[in-house]
Design a protein around this motif. Sequence first.
Motif, short mmCIF file in Angstrom:
data_model
loop_
_atom_site.label_atom_id
_atom_site.label_comp_id
_atom_site.label_asym_id
_atom_site.label_seq_id
_atom_site.Cartn_x
_atom_site.Cartn_y
_atom_site.Cartn_z
N LYS A 119 0.82 -1.21 0.00
CA LYS A 119 0.00 0.00 0.00
C LYS A 119 0.85 1.26 0.00
CE LYS A 119 -4.16 -1.89 2.21
NZ LYS A 119 -5.08 -1.79 3.38
N SER A 120 1.90 1.27 0.83
CA SER A 120 2.73 2.47 0.91
C SER A 120 3.50 2.70 -0.38
CB SER A 120 3.69 2.36 2.09
OG SER A 120 4.55 1.25 1.94
N VAL A 121 4.02 1.62 -0.98
CA VAL A 121 4.75 1.75 -2.24
C VAL A 121 3.82 2.21 -3.35
CG1 VAL A 121 5.96 0.44 -4.04
CG2 VAL A 121 6.56 0.10 -1.63
N ARG A 122 2.64 1.60 -3.41
CA ARG A 122 1.67 1.99 -4.46
C ARG A 122 1.24 3.44 -4.29
NH1 ARG A 122 -3.38 -1.74 -6.49
NH2 ARG A 122 -4.27 -0.25 -7.97
N ARG A 123 1.07 3.86 -3.04
CA ARG A 123 0.68 5.25 -2.79
C ARG A 123 1.75 6.21 -3.30
NH1 ARG A 123 0.77 5.12 2.42
NH2 ARG A 123 -1.19 3.96 2.54
N SER A 124 3.01 5.86 -3.08
CA SER A 124 4.11 6.70 -3.55
C SER A 124 4.15 6.75 -5.08
CB SER A 124 5.44 6.18 -3.01
OG SER A 124 5.47 6.21 -1.60
N LEU A 125 3.94 5.61 -5.70
CA LEU A 125 3.98 5.56 -7.17
C LEU A 125 2.83 6.35 -7.78
CD1 LEU A 125 4.87 1.77 -7.61
CD2 LEU A 125 6.40 3.74 -7.92
N LEU A 126 1.65 6.21 -7.21
CA LEU A 126 0.49 6.96 -7.73
C LEU A 126 0.70 8.47 -7.55
CD1 LEU A 126 -2.41 4.70 -6.39
CD2 LEU A 126 -1.78 5.04 -8.80
N ARG A 127 1.28 8.84 -6.43
CA ARG A 127 1.50 10.26 -6.17
C ARG A 127 2.45 10.87 -7.18
NH1 ARG A 127 2.85 9.79 -1.10
NH2 ARG A 127 5.08 9.66 -1.49
N ASP A 128 3.38 10.06 -7.71
CA ASP A 128 4.35 10.57 -8.68
C ASP A 128 3.92 10.30 -10.12
OD1 ASP A 128 6.71 11.75 -7.23
OD2 ASP A 128 6.54 9.85 -6.19
N GLY A 129 2.66 9.96 -10.34
CA GLY A 129 2.13 9.90 -11.71
C GLY A 129 2.13 8.54 -12.36
N LEU A 130 2.48 7.49 -11.66
CA LEU A 130 2.47 6.14 -12.24
C LEU A 130 1.07 5.55 -12.09
CD1 LEU A 130 5.96 5.22 -10.97
CD2 LEU A 130 5.24 4.74 -13.30
N ARG A 131 0.19 5.92 -13.02
CA ARG A 131 -1.21 5.49 -12.99
C ARG A 131 -1.66 5.22 -14.43
NH1 ARG A 131 -3.96 8.53 -9.82
NH2 ARG A 131 -2.24 9.68 -8.82
N ARG A 132 -2.86 4.68 -14.56
CA ARG A 132 -3.40 4.44 -15.90
C ARG A 132 -3.46 5.75 -16.68
NH1 ARG A 132 -6.65 0.11 -17.61
NH2 ARG A 132 -6.62 -1.69 -16.22
N PRO A 133 -3.26 5.70 -17.99
CA PRO A 133 -2.97 4.52 -18.84
C PRO A 133 -1.48 4.19 -18.92
CG PRO A 133 -3.23 6.43 -20.23
CD PRO A 133 -3.43 6.92 -18.83
N LEU A 134 -0.65 4.94 -18.18
CA LEU A 134 0.78 4.71 -18.29
C LEU A 134 1.15 3.32 -17.78
CD1 LEU A 134 3.53 5.93 -19.03
CD2 LEU A 134 3.67 6.80 -16.68
N VAL A 135 0.64 2.96 -16.61
CA VAL A 135 0.90 1.64 -16.03
C VAL A 135 -0.40 1.09 -15.45
CG1 VAL A 135 3.30 2.20 -15.45
CG2 VAL A 135 1.51 2.57 -13.74
N ARG A 136 -0.39 -0.21 -15.21
CA ARG A 136 -1.50 -0.87 -14.55
C ARG A 136 -0.97 -1.66 -13.36
NH1 ARG A 136 -4.87 -2.86 -19.96
NH2 ARG A 136 -4.31 -1.02 -21.20
N TYR A 137 -1.84 -1.91 -12.41
CA TYR A 137 -1.42 -2.60 -11.19
C TYR A 137 -2.12 -3.95 -11.09
CZ TYR A 137 0.68 1.77 -9.63
OH TYR A 137 1.46 2.89 -9.52
N ALA A 138 -1.41 -4.90 -10.51
CA ALA A 138 -1.97 -6.23 -10.28
C ALA A 138 -1.40 -6.79 -8.99
CB ALA A 138 -1.67 -7.17 -11.44
N LYS A 139 -2.13 -7.76 -8.42
CA LYS A 139 -1.71 -8.35 -7.15
C LYS A 139 -0.39 -9.07 -7.27
CE LYS A 139 -3.23 -11.75 -3.73
NZ LYS A 139 -4.30 -12.73 -3.38
N ASP A 140 -0.22 -9.85 -8.36
CA ASP A 140 1.01 -10.60 -8.59
C ASP A 140 1.20 -10.80 -10.08
OD1 ASP A 140 -0.78 -12.70 -9.26
OD2 ASP A 140 -0.84 -13.31 -7.15
#
Length: 568
Positions: free
Chosen positions: A531-552
């Motif tokens: 959660k903390s890593v994903r929060r940091s990535l989203l805050r810096d612009g790593l979100r759709r459509p640039l990237v997608r997230y998955a559990k594994d």
Amino acid sequence: MQKSVRPPEPTFAELFTPKLITVLREGYHLADLRNDAIAGLTVAIVALPLSMAIAIACGLDPAKGLYTAIIGGFIISVFGGSRFQIGGPAGAFIVLIATVVERHGYDGLVLATLMAGLLMMAIGFLRLGTYIKYIPYPVTIGFTAGIAVIILSSQLKEFLGLAVEKEPAALIPKLEVLVRALPTWNSAAAAVAVLSIALIWFVRRVRPTWPAFLIAVVAGSVLAYVFQLDIATIGTRFGGVPSTLPQPALPAFSFEKVRAVLPDAIAIALLGAIESLLSAVVADGMTGRRHRSNCELVAQGGANMASVVFSGMPATGTIARTATNVRSGAKGPLAGVFHSVYLLLFMAVAAPLASYIPLATLSAVLVVVAWNMAEREEFIALIKSSTGDRLILLATFLLTVFEDLTMAIGVGVVLGAFQFLHRMAESTRVDSEIPLVPEDVADDVGSTRTSYEPSQMGRDVIVYRVRGALFFGATTAVSSVLDRIGSTPKLFVLDLTEVPLVDSTAANALKRFASKLQAAGATVYLTGASKSVRRSLLRDGLRRPLVRYAKDVETALAYTQTENVELG
């Protein structure tokens, strides 16, 4: 799945309740009082000659050392966060105090110590005391060994009985003056000093529980008196020691003076905090108890301010006396209180006798102190250690000896931080079963191409796994690995399961890499992010459509099939 529960934040009362109150609440009995009284007497016997010797080495009169042990030691024990801490003047301060006195006089030392006390209290109340533990071990050993060298050099004058009118504080000018004064050496003073060291060594070897320092001081005084030796004593140099505490007083100050001594105040606060918390940690290791670092710093700040109000000098926790307190069977802070009371009684009753103490004997005591605090085995072990530790150690040691203690600690901490970042960066790895640069194979080699299956990913699907912290120190290494991908895949999966943290530098590097892949037509998945890593990535612009997230990784591959991503 069981969630981890963070412990509640400690309250103000829990952090700043003195250990004396804690000990009394736990139940304090007559047997405990007796043990503390005996331990306090033992420590006072050790502290009596040391306090005077340290004050003289700082360029002050011996009474100031006693005032500091009495006033500063009392406050540290009553209000401190350690059960066993013994406060007073410390050998580690000799270099710093001597320099301040030489530059600004005793009034400047008083002002710098008052400011240092306020700084230490502020550090404690802001709960920053726990960060002192992040000072690297090579820094501590380096400046301790450097201080030992300077203490040793500062005692050559009294040890040899040299006729030196003014002795510089800096090492090289000091040695130049001492060398020029060698023809004036006093054979009687040198003999008393050598015999004092021999007696201290003999007592510690044969009767280690006996007060070797006090025995040497008494023997040296008797020797000088009986044989009427022509050597300097406390009486001939300082006129004796007062039998009472002075009235509280402060000299007049100006804003210019405040600005002039500010760097010295910071140095006193920093060294006092380090020394006192190291001493408390030593006591914890010997007893299995835990000290309250922020409470201890607040008490240390108050002790320093009170000490100079009563014509004393900077005070701190003293490792040797604290360890003696523990070994003597102390049960709580009242041992430190008794130590201060005994010193006051000694001063009231035996002050006239202090006039007969030879300065050569006190110099011998400090030579032994310097030898013991040099940490020789630890120093040699670090010299044989890694290149980084060796660099930090030598830089801190040499800057302490030849330049300035504050600069030495600052440079050592910065070098230690760079070493830590380098090691963290080296521990970050990028793993993949796919070669970084695939072999160049013609399209018509072998059988016809089969449709995509997860087990036959080939070069259309690339999975990389990052292990370790993704921070600015590791960004270059990770980026270089990612940029060496031989051909752009249809699907790129970056598994972050084993990444505990991501900072903005690393996140922006990943963003640039993902943009490059997206422009080439690839789909980018980030998997396993906490959660903390994903929060940091989203805050810096790593979100759709640039990237997608998955559990594994498996989920990412499944999503790819359901979304009909064309893979070769």
